[in-house]
Design a protein around this motif. Structure first.
Motif, PDB file in Angstrom:
ATOM      1  N   LEU A 175     -46.321  11.122  21.412  1.00  0.00           N
ATOM      2  CA  LEU A 175     -44.919  10.772  21.597  1.00  0.00           C
ATOM      3  C   LEU A 175     -44.722  10.256  23.016  1.00  0.00           C
ATOM      4  N   VAL A 176     -44.093   9.099  23.112  1.00  0.00           N
ATOM      5  CA  VAL A 176     -43.783   8.505  24.418  1.00  0.00           C
ATOM      6  C   VAL A 176     -42.281   8.539  24.625  1.00  0.00           C
ATOM      7  N   GLN A 195     -44.895   3.198  17.609  1.00  0.00           N
ATOM      8  CA  GLN A 195     -43.690   3.656  16.921  1.00  0.00           C
ATOM      9  C   GLN A 195     -43.221   5.047  17.333  1.00  0.00           C
ATOM     10  N   ASN A 196     -44.132   5.892  17.767  1.00  0.00           N
ATOM     11  CA  ASN A 196     -43.764   7.285  18.062  1.00  0.00           C
ATOM     12  C   ASN A 196     -43.155   7.372  19.457  1.00  0.00           C
ATOM     13  N   LYS A 206     -39.262  14.715  25.683  1.00  0.00           N
ATOM     14  CA  LYS A 206     -40.230  15.577  25.009  1.00  0.00           C
ATOM     15  C   LYS A 206     -41.614  14.936  24.907  1.00  0.00           C
ATOM     16  N   GLY A 207     -41.753  13.698  25.335  1.00  0.00           N
ATOM     17  CA  GLY A 207     -42.993  12.967  25.141  1.00  0.00           C
ATOM     18  C   GLY A 207     -44.152  13.444  25.996  1.00  0.00           C
ATOM     19  N   ILE A 267     -46.232   7.697  33.220  1.00  0.00           N
ATOM     20  CA  ILE A 267     -46.934   8.854  33.768  1.00  0.00           C
ATOM     21  C   ILE A 267     -47.103   9.920  32.695  1.00  0.00           C
ATOM     22  N   LYS A 268     -48.201  10.641  32.743  1.00  0.00           N
ATOM     23  CA  LYS A 268     -48.406  11.756  31.827  1.00  0.00           C
ATOM     24  C   LYS A 268     -47.458  12.892  32.195  1.00  0.00           C
ATOM     25  N   ARG A 269     -46.859  13.487  31.183  1.00  0.00           N
ATOM     26  CA  ARG A 269     -45.931  14.585  31.443  1.00  0.00           C
ATOM     27  C   ARG A 269     -46.627  15.732  32.179  1.00  0.00           C
ATOM     28  N   GLU A 270     -47.867  16.036  31.789  1.00  0.00           N
ATOM     29  CA  GLU A 270     -48.588  17.133  32.437  1.00  0.00           C
ATOM     30  C   GLU A 270     -48.719  16.902  33.937  1.00  0.00           C
TER      31      GLU A 270
END
Length: 383
Positions: free
Chosen positions: A42-43, A69-70, A125-126, A209-212
């Motif tokens: 999810l992005v 799409q996600n 939430k991505g 950017i990565k959420r983590e």
């Protein structure tokens, strides 16, 4: 003295030629095998929007047509006084992936855009977050392209220059000050490996950017008062061991940053001052760079002057040759760089003027900062 001046011009010309050649080869290498990247992650697309009624609908619609799409598309209405919110609400009714967030009043210690980005980060939430500006238009591959580069280069944050849209040659010449980085300043090939904070570059029009990684940085709180939010985040990533990347993004999106020369000047001088590190050593280094840039902006004229003087005084012959060779190398390279990043050949020919504009914007921005006047942007004073 004449020989010293001309030698500086020649050295910078040689440096620019080899720097851009290296950067171009690096960019070509990391992008030439680009293919549609399939990912189930999810992005979150995060758009800070303050009085963006002229742009927001086109921006969001371009993101609705992504091949990836996600995704969720979050638009934060940052206390707008126009129709930004109502336009997004209409889009939200048509697509469940779109969500309007009403921004909180600006809190003390924060700059406006960073506070908006923090709220978007908290709401999303991505696994990945793409921060982008409301005045951008994305191609269907925009998100897939960023995900591909992050995966193939093992990065955690990526940014890059979109195709810039301008309404006049004067504005295009002004916007092309961004070429200072790939043509004169940042060795992107080395930067990708060594991750020096000083050379970490980003632009808010495309910042994935990565959420983590963002969680481990503490969100935007560590840089909440920075003037130049995008570069500050890139430098923080490099400093904390999160690999940040920079790549050409002309095929992923386009952006009309400014509609008037005055608007562009105010924004770019704020960015230039925001990028510069503070403190006496940094100030002295920047002062030296400003003097060199001032010299470079007049290098073609100096070459002509040295050439004329050489007819009557042979001691000017070597300075003439050095300054002419340096000028040709530098500004031919500048034009090549401009063309590569989607600027017109006409604007690429104005390299000397563009470099002079960098100097003038820095000096005026420095005055605004030291005088306490700060920078006025979108109705807010940034001090």
């Amino acid at each position: 003295m004449n020989l010293l001046v001309s030698t500086i011009i020649l050295i910078v010309g040689i440096w620019s030629f080899f720097l851009y050649t290296s950067n171009r080869r690096y960019f070509d290498r990391i992008t030439k095998h680009w293919e549609a990247f399939e990912s189930e992650d999810l992005v979150t697309v995060a758009i800070p929007a303050r009085n963006e009624e002229l742009h927001i609908e086109e921006c969001v619609r371009s993101l609705q047509h992504q091949k990836h799409q996600n995704l969720e598309i979050l638009v934060l209405d940052d206390n707008s006084t126009d129709a930004t919110a109502s336009l997004v609400l209409e889009l939200q009714k048509q697509d469940s992936r779109i969500r309007l967030i009403t921004g909180k009043p600006l809190e003390d210690g924060w700059t406006g855009k960073l506070f908006a980005m923090q709220q978007l980060y908290e709401a999303g939430k991505g696994s990945y977050i793409l921060f982008t500006d409301a005045d951008t238009r994305h191609t269907p591959d925009s998100i897939s392209y960023g995900l591909f580069l992050l995966a193939s280069q093992k990065g955690e944050m990526i940014s890059g220059y979109p195709k810039q849209i301008t309404r006049s040659l004067a504005l295009e010449v002004l916007v092309s000050v961004m070429l200072f980085n790939p043509a004169l300043f940042v060795p992107f090939r080395l930067q990708a490996s060594l991750q020096w904070p000083l050379f970490s570059m980003a632009i808010g029009q495309y910042l994935m950017i990565k959420r983590e990684a963002l969680i481990s940085l503490g969100g935007f709180i560590p840089i909440k008062g920075q003037i130049c939010d995008d570069v500050a985040l890139a430098r923080l990533c490099a400093k904390k061991g999160h690999k940040q990347l920079f790549a050409p993004m002309q095929t992923a999106l386009q952006c009309e940053m400014f509609t008037t020369f005055s608007q562009g000047w105010k924004s770019l001088e704020r960015s230039i001052i925001g990028v510069v590190k503070q403190g006496l050593p940094g100030f002295l280094l920047i002062l030296l760079i400003v003097l060199v840039l001032l010299l470079l902006s007049f290098a073609p004229i100096l070459s002509v002057v040295f050439g004329v003087l050489a007819f009557s005084n042979q001691s000017y012959m070597l300075p003439c040759i050095f300054s002419l060779a340096g000028s040709l190398l530098l500004f031919t390279t500048w034009k090549r760089c401009a063309t590569y990043f989607g600027f017109s050949p006409q604007s690429g020919r104005f390299g000397p003027l563009t470099i002079l504009l960098v100097v003038l914007m820095y000096l005026n921005g420095l005055f605004l900062r030291l005088s306490g006047r700060g920078f006025l942007w979108k109705g807010r004073v940034i001090s």
